[in-house]
Design a protein around this motif. Structure first.
Motif, PDB file in Angstrom:
ATOM      1  N   GLN A 200       0.635  -0.831   0.140  1.00 11.22           N
ATOM      2  CA  GLN A 200       0.214  -0.072  -0.049  1.00 11.22           C
ATOM      3  C   GLN A 200       0.890   1.366   0.068  1.00 11.22           C
ATOM      4  N   PRO A 201       0.668   1.835  -1.197  1.00 16.47           N
ATOM      5  CA  PRO A 201       0.841   3.338  -1.098  1.00 16.47           C
ATOM      6  C   PRO A 201       1.120   3.760   0.107  1.00 16.47           C
ATOM      7  N   SER A 202       2.150   5.341   0.552  1.00 11.03           N
ATOM      8  CA  SER A 202       1.818   6.234   1.592  1.00 11.03           C
ATOM      9  C   SER A 202       0.883   7.362   1.143  1.00 11.03           C
ATOM     10  N   GLY A 203       0.600   8.313   1.915  1.00 10.46           N
ATOM     11  CA  GLY A 203      -0.788   8.988   1.753  1.00 10.46           C
ATOM     12  C   GLY A 203      -2.070   8.946   1.909  1.00 10.46           C
ATOM     13  N   GLY A 204      -2.400   8.015   2.489  1.00 11.84           N
ATOM     14  CA  GLY A 204      -3.808   7.681   3.067  1.00 11.84           C
ATOM     15  C   GLY A 204      -4.530   6.849   1.532  1.00 11.84           C
ATOM     16  N   SER A 205      -6.316   7.355   1.567  1.00 14.45           N
ATOM     17  CA  SER A 205      -6.256   7.372  -0.509  1.00 14.45           C
ATOM     18  C   SER A 205      -6.069   7.872  -1.521  1.00 14.45           C
TER      19      SER A 205
ATOM     20  N   THR B 115      -4.577  -0.035  -2.598  1.00 10.88           N
ATOM     21  CA  THR B 115      -4.281  -1.601  -2.286  1.00 10.88           C
ATOM     22  C   THR B 115      -3.324  -1.659  -3.431  1.00 10.88           C
ATOM     23  N   ALA B 116      -2.072  -2.254  -3.621  1.00  8.04           N
ATOM     24  CA  ALA B 116      -1.014  -2.277  -4.903  1.00  8.04           C
ATOM     25  C   ALA B 116      -0.952  -3.925  -5.192  1.00  8.04           C
ATOM     26  N   PRO B 117      -0.968  -3.825  -5.891  1.00 15.75           N
ATOM     27  CA  PRO B 117      -0.765  -5.652  -6.460  1.00 15.75           C
ATOM     28  C   PRO B 117       0.478  -6.101  -5.591  1.00 15.75           C
TER      29      PRO B 117
ATOM     30  N   THR C  87       4.458  -2.056  -7.601  1.00 15.22           N
ATOM     31  CA  THR C  87       3.686  -0.815  -7.831  1.00 15.22           C
ATOM     32  C   THR C  87       2.866   0.077  -7.000  1.00 15.22           C
ATOM     33  N   ALA C  88       3.360  -0.403  -5.873  1.00 19.54           N
ATOM     34  CA  ALA C  88       2.819   0.323  -4.529  1.00 19.54           C
ATOM     35  C   ALA C  88       4.117   1.659  -4.914  1.00 19.54           C
ATOM     36  N   ALA C  89       5.114   1.263  -4.707  1.00 23.17           N
ATOM     37  CA  ALA C  89       6.530   2.358  -5.037  1.00 23.17           C
ATOM     38  C   ALA C  89       5.887   3.452  -6.054  1.00 23.17           C
ATOM     39  N   ALA C  90       5.452   2.399  -7.051  1.00 21.35           N
ATOM     40  CA  ALA C  90       5.361   4.044  -8.263  1.00 21.35           C
ATOM     41  C   ALA C  90       3.812   5.028  -7.797  1.00 21.35           C
ATOM     42  N   ILE C  91       3.648   3.842  -6.637  1.00 18.20           N
ATOM     43  CA  ILE C  91       1.923   5.133  -7.101  1.00 18.20           C
ATOM     44  C   ILE C  91       2.474   6.521  -5.808  1.00 18.20           C
ATOM     45  N   ALA C  92       2.837   5.363  -5.444  1.00 16.78           N
ATOM     46  CA  ALA C  92       3.718   6.360  -3.700  1.00 16.78           C
ATOM     47  C   ALA C  92       4.543   7.735  -4.210  1.00 16.78           C
ATOM     48  N   TYR C  93       5.233   7.163  -5.383  1.00 18.21           N
ATOM     49  CA  TYR C  93       5.889   8.291  -6.074  1.00 18.21           C
ATOM     50  C   TYR C  93       5.203   9.848  -6.719  1.00 18.21           C
ATOM     51  N   ALA C  94       3.929   8.767  -7.502  1.00 20.01           N
ATOM     52  CA  ALA C  94       2.871   9.794  -8.160  1.00 20.01           C
ATOM     53  C   ALA C  94       2.407  10.504  -7.239  1.00 20.01           C
ATOM     54  N   GLN C  95       1.666  10.272  -6.111  1.00 18.06           N
ATOM     55  CA  GLN C  95       1.057  10.772  -5.225  1.00 18.06           C
ATOM     56  C   GLN C  95       1.938  12.029  -4.485  1.00 18.06           C
TER      57      GLN C  95
END
Length: 376
Positions: free
Chosen positions: A245-250, A258-260, A264-272
């Motif tokens: 799960q990426p940081s930063g809540g929803s 919920t990243a697979p 993927t979690a790291a990529a989403i966290a970066y974008a957030q």
């Protein structure tokens, strides 16, 4: 009888026609504002401005992706040219050394008198046994020189080939540079027109337009404007403790994402973490992005390499349908596949919309869906 004919009427009719035409033109000029009194064109409504600006942004984004592709090919061609030029320089040094060696051998042979035929040398020799021994060594030396001559000839041919290949690559490089410049001019022209249109609006109208452009809201920390060339601390590794799960809540997705998998979690966290960063065409971060530059930078931070342009990105992973979307998938829009975002669940994505809107969270259904791909 000819004396009794009526005079021709065409002059009088022509004069009457000209007078009528003059009156008509005068009336038309007056109604069209050509009588010296200017009539300003009606000011476009904010909705008309929004529609035209959206069109210009879409066309600019299509040109941006073409520019990104041409720039990428230009950089690859530059690397090939540099490599070939280095190889040509090395081969030239080797060839010059081989030529110098052959020249020294030829000069020594001339000075030793080996230019005489072997029969004459035997006849003139004061020590026939020594001559015969030396003749065998000379024969072997001659064979060695023949090999060196063949080697020099081969090196000259190979050098010519390398130089020709370098010339071909240079032509390709110039062609790619010209293509990139053409696309760059198209982008800047479109964006200049869009800025002129926006300048006709009030500050409040522009604020409302920016809120609607690209959809969603610029959730997350605000960012300083930049050109994508500065240094940043976004290493893209801010995932939750379970690595899923990426940081930063929803992030506006209606719940925790919920990243697979951890990448993927790291990529989403970066974008957030880049929410609020400005859109700059051609930029890949860390302080500014265009749409494809954002998703490329996000996955690069997670150790995953994907292509630079939307056209290539859509074919870089496993194609998935809209109903199969899961967080981390790349979602593409418009018939020409000219825009991309990163899906984060619940029908939402993170994307870099356009120069009027920063990196933000927005609904996937706000633009014409063109396809999706799963990178990891």
């Amino acid at each position: 009888m000819a004396a009794h004919r009526k005079p021709p009427q065409h002059k009088r009719s022509g004069s009457r026609a000209r007078s009528l035409l003059t009156a008509v033109l005068a009336g038309a000029a007056a109604s069209a504002g050509l009588d010296g009194v200017g009539h300003a064109a009606p000011k476009p409504t904010p909705e008309q401005v929004r529609e035209e600006v959206d069109r210009l942004y879409q066309e600019a984004e299509a040109a941006t992706e073409k520019y990104n592709g041409a720039k990428e090919r230009t950089q690859a061609a530059e690397r090939r040219v540099d490599k070939l030029q280095d190889e040509a320089a090395r081969r030239t040094e080797d060839l010059n050394a081989a030529r110098e060696s052959l020249g020294s051998a030829a000069a020594a042979q001339y000075r030793s008198g080996n230019g005489l035929g072997p029969t004459m040398q035997l006849a003139l020799s004061s020590n026939p046994d020594r001559f015969l021994r030396d003749a065998g060594m000379a024969e072997r030396a001659g064979a060695l020189q023949a090999t060196e001559i063949a080697s020099v000839s081969r090196q000259m041919h190979e050098l010519d080939e390398v130089r020709e290949e370098a010339r071909t690559e240079l032509e390709k490089l110039r062609d790619q540079q010209e293509r990139a410049e053409r696309h760059k001019r198209t982008v800047t022209t479109k964006l200049t027109k869009a800025r002129r249109l926006l300048s006709q609006l009030t500050a409040e109208e522009r604020r409302r337009l920016a809120a609607r452009t690209g959809g969603g809201t610029a959730e997350g920390p605000s960012r300083q404007s930049g050109d994508g060339t500065g240094n940043g601390n976004g290493n893209g590794n801010g995932s939750a403790a379970n690595g899923r799960q990426p940081s930063g809540g929803s992030g506006g997705s209606g719940g925790r994402i919920t990243a697979p998998n951890s990448r993927t979690a790291a990529a989403i966290a970066y974008a957030q973490r880049k929410l609020g960063s400005p859109y700059v065409w051609g930029a890949t971060g860390p302080n500014a992005f265009d749409c494809s530059g954002l998703v490329q930078a996000a996955y690069r931070s997670a150790g995953v390499s994907i292509p630079r342009t939307t056209y290539a990105q859509i074919g870089a992973g496993q194609r998935v349908t809209r109903s199969q979307l899961r967080p981390g998938d790349l979602v593409f829009f418009y018939p020409g596949v000219t825009h991309v975002g990163m899906y984060i669940g619940n029908g939402k994505m993170i994307h870099a919309p356009n120069p009027s809107a920063p990196v933000r969270i927005a609904p996937v259904d706000e633009m014409p869906f063109a396809g999706a791909t799963r990178v990891v």
